[in-house]
Scaffold this active site. Structure first.
Site, mmCIF file in Angstrom:
data_model
loop_
_atom_site.group_PDB
_atom_site.id
_atom_site.type_symbol
_atom_site.label_atom_id
_atom_site.label_comp_id
_atom_site.label_asym_id
_atom_site.label_seq_id
_atom_site.Cartn_x
_atom_site.Cartn_y
_atom_site.Cartn_z
ATOM 1 N N TRP A 102 0.774 -1.200 -0.011
ATOM 2 C CA TRP A 102 0.034 -0.143 0.190
ATOM 3 C C TRP A 102 0.873 1.329 0.048
ATOM 4 O O TRP A 102 0.445 2.264 -0.663
ATOM 5 C CB TRP A 102 -0.986 -0.200 1.285
ATOM 6 C CG TRP A 102 -1.988 -1.148 1.077
ATOM 7 C CD1 TRP A 102 -2.115 -2.355 1.292
ATOM 8 C CD2 TRP A 102 -2.914 -1.131 -0.249
ATOM 9 N NE1 TRP A 102 -3.276 -3.036 0.979
ATOM 10 C CE2 TRP A 102 -3.613 -2.385 -0.060
ATOM 11 C CE3 TRP A 102 -3.322 -0.227 -1.345
ATOM 12 C CZ2 TRP A 102 -4.462 -2.856 -1.022
ATOM 13 C CZ3 TRP A 102 -4.275 -0.716 -2.130
ATOM 14 C CH2 TRP A 102 -4.936 -1.811 -2.097
ATOM 15 N N ASP A 172 -1.922 6.666 6.176
ATOM 16 C CA ASP A 172 -3.064 6.036 5.523
ATOM 17 C C ASP A 172 -3.477 4.862 6.767
ATOM 18 O O ASP A 172 -2.663 3.831 6.720
ATOM 19 C CB ASP A 172 -2.522 4.985 4.488
ATOM 20 C CG ASP A 172 -3.327 4.091 3.933
ATOM 21 O OD1 ASP A 172 -4.513 4.184 4.209
ATOM 22 O OD2 ASP A 172 -2.926 3.433 2.781
ATOM 23 N N LYS A 196 -12.807 -1.645 6.783
ATOM 24 C CA LYS A 196 -12.117 -2.553 7.649
ATOM 25 C C LYS A 196 -12.385 -2.446 9.019
ATOM 26 O O LYS A 196 -12.952 -3.226 9.658
ATOM 27 C CB LYS A 196 -10.515 -2.379 7.548
ATOM 28 C CG LYS A 196 -9.958 -2.763 5.860
ATOM 29 C CD LYS A 196 -8.780 -2.211 5.740
ATOM 30 C CE LYS A 196 -8.506 -2.040 4.320
ATOM 31 N NZ LYS A 196 -8.596 -3.334 3.558
HETATM 32 N N1 PMP Z 1 -4.515 1.297 2.063
HETATM 33 C C1 PMP Z 1 -4.457 0.369 2.724
HETATM 34 C C2 PMP Z 1 -3.656 0.137 3.818
HETATM 35 C C3 PMP Z 1 -5.442 -0.670 2.435
HETATM 36 O O1 PMP Z 1 -5.446 -1.835 3.034
HETATM 37 C C4 PMP Z 1 -6.208 -0.646 1.305
HETATM 38 C C5 PMP Z 1 -7.246 -1.614 0.726
HETATM 39 N N2 PMP Z 1 -7.008 -2.936 1.206
HETATM 40 C C6 PMP Z 1 -6.196 0.545 0.494
HETATM 41 C C7 PMP Z 1 -5.258 1.676 0.867
HETATM 42 C C8 PMP Z 1 -7.012 0.862 -0.576
HETATM 43 O O2 PMP Z 1 -8.029 1.252 -0.089
HETATM 44 P P1 PMP Z 1 -9.464 1.417 -0.893
HETATM 45 O O3 PMP Z 1 -9.778 0.230 -1.941
HETATM 46 O O4 PMP Z 1 -10.633 2.059 -0.082
HETATM 47 O O5 PMP Z 1 -9.192 2.495 -2.099
#
Ligand code: PMP
Length: 360
Positions: A102, A172, A196
């Site tokens: 991420w 994030d 989550k």
């Molecule tokens: N950052 C993290 C730490 C994540 O776990 C995720 C999704 N699993 C995201 C960003 C992406 O999130 P989204 O699908 O809400 O765009």
């Protein structure tokens, strides 16, 4: 219906009490004669739902008054772009710590807008740790420092809040927000996709310090401008009303559990016993540095990957679902967010022991 324990990384388990309440209120929210899904976002009923949710989140995280809380769409992925678009403010570079998949996505997106200085990375050790803070190459002139406190795929969590000096810190927190108390005042921006630890997919929460709002890159679309959303109370356009309502129910549920100090105690216990079960066996393994192990996402491998499929099938027969690890790391991953009952972790540990006895 037989309720299963769902270890998905997201969309993920929600508190059963919250789903029950949503069910009871589905057709008629508190005598309004409407479902929340049918309400105007500007009507008094939804305005009261929205305000209560924000107030409860502010209480849970003790958010100082000089921060705005935004209820947006676009997921954490949209924040990968909104962060540089709103925070560069005349500067040309930003610092990023790379601790996994991420972080890398956030870096790739920011690279469209500015020079990204990867101040530290644990890629050489396959993202099994957080680089020592003493080795970070921070740039005092960076527009901000971005990091991913919890990497959902690798199961790596920062054991500290980075010290960025006067540079705004951006986090994030998609997969760790609300897992424990947090000193919000250390941050410039905190963002999280809801799916989550907050509520259903479709809602994204952004907590942003007032002084960082209002100076976007030339050409920034209105929907990507923190100021436009902040000035409109997150109602510049139609917000994700049902997700906002459900998040509000989750916040109330968290308060009923005793707030984030209680959640921290429970989360630490849940994760602790699962890691102990993994570490105590030669059959299961988790590669992450002990100091950086996630409370929320616990990846583990089996001694013989040829058994992965059988493990998943038998787990499912035992009501333990979505344990398959991310394709990039393989093996298993148990996501054990706030809403995952401790009994589920106990059931998983029991199943793992039984599986090892049979096949180990
Ligand atoms: N950052 C993290 C730490 C994540 O776990 C995720 C999704 N699993 C995201 C960003 C992406 O999130 P989204 O699908 O809400 O765009």
């Amino acid at each position: 219906m037989t309720k299963k324990y769902n270890f998905s990384a997201g969309p993920a388990v929600l508190p059963e009490a919250v789903l029950q309440q949503a069910k009871e209120e589905l057709l008629d929210w508190q005598g309004s004669g409407m479902s929340v899904m049918e309400m105007s976002h500007r009507g008094k009923e939804f305005m009261s739902i929205a305000a209560a949710a924000e107030q409860d989140l502010r209480e849970l995280l003790a958010i100082p008054d000089n921060y705005k809380v935004l209820f947006l769409q676009g997921g954490a992925s949209a924040q990968f772009a909104m962060a540089p678009m709103n925070l560069l403010r005349g500067k040309t570079s930003a610092d990023y710590i790379n601790t996994g998949s991420w972080s890398k996505k956030a870096i790739a997106e920011a690279s469209r807008f500015c020079e990204v200085n990867v101040a530290a990375t644990s890629e050489a050790v396959k993202f099994t740790t957080v680089p020592a803070e003493s080795e970070w190459q921070l740039n005092a002139d960076a527009a901000y420092l971005h990091y991913t406190p919890n990497e959902t795929i690798g199961g790596v969590e920062f054991p500290l809040i980075p010290d960025a000096g006067d540079v705004p810190l951006v986090a994030d927190m998609s997969s760790t927000i609300l897992s424990r108390p947090l000193d919000v005042s250390r941050y410039g921006v905190i963002y999280a996709g809801a799916q989550k630890n907050i509520g259903p997919a479709g809602l994204t929460i952004v907590i942003v310090r007032d002084d960082l709002i209002g100076e976007t890159l030339h050409g920034t679309p209105a929907m990507f401008d923190y100021k436009i959303h902040a000035d409109a109370g997150s109602m510049y356009n139609t917000p994700p009303t049902y997700g906002w309502y459900l998040a509000g129910l989750v916040f109330k549920w968290l308060k009923q559990q005793g707030g984030l100090h209680s959640m921290a105690e429970i989360n630490s216990r849940k994760a602790g016993k699962l890691y102990a079960a993994i570490d105590d066996s030669d059959f299961y393994a988790n590669p992450v540095d002990h100091a950086c192990r996630s409370w929320m996402n616990v990846p583990f491998t089996l001694a013989d990957p040829a058994l992965d499929k059988t493990f998943l099938e038998e787990a499912e027969e035992n009501g333990l679902i979505t344990l398959k690890g991310h394709r990039s790391v393989g093996g298993m991953r148990a996501s054990i967010y706030n809403a995952m009952p401790e009994a589920a972790v106990d059931a998983l540990i029991g199943f793992m022991a039984e599986f090892e006895r049979k096949y180990g």
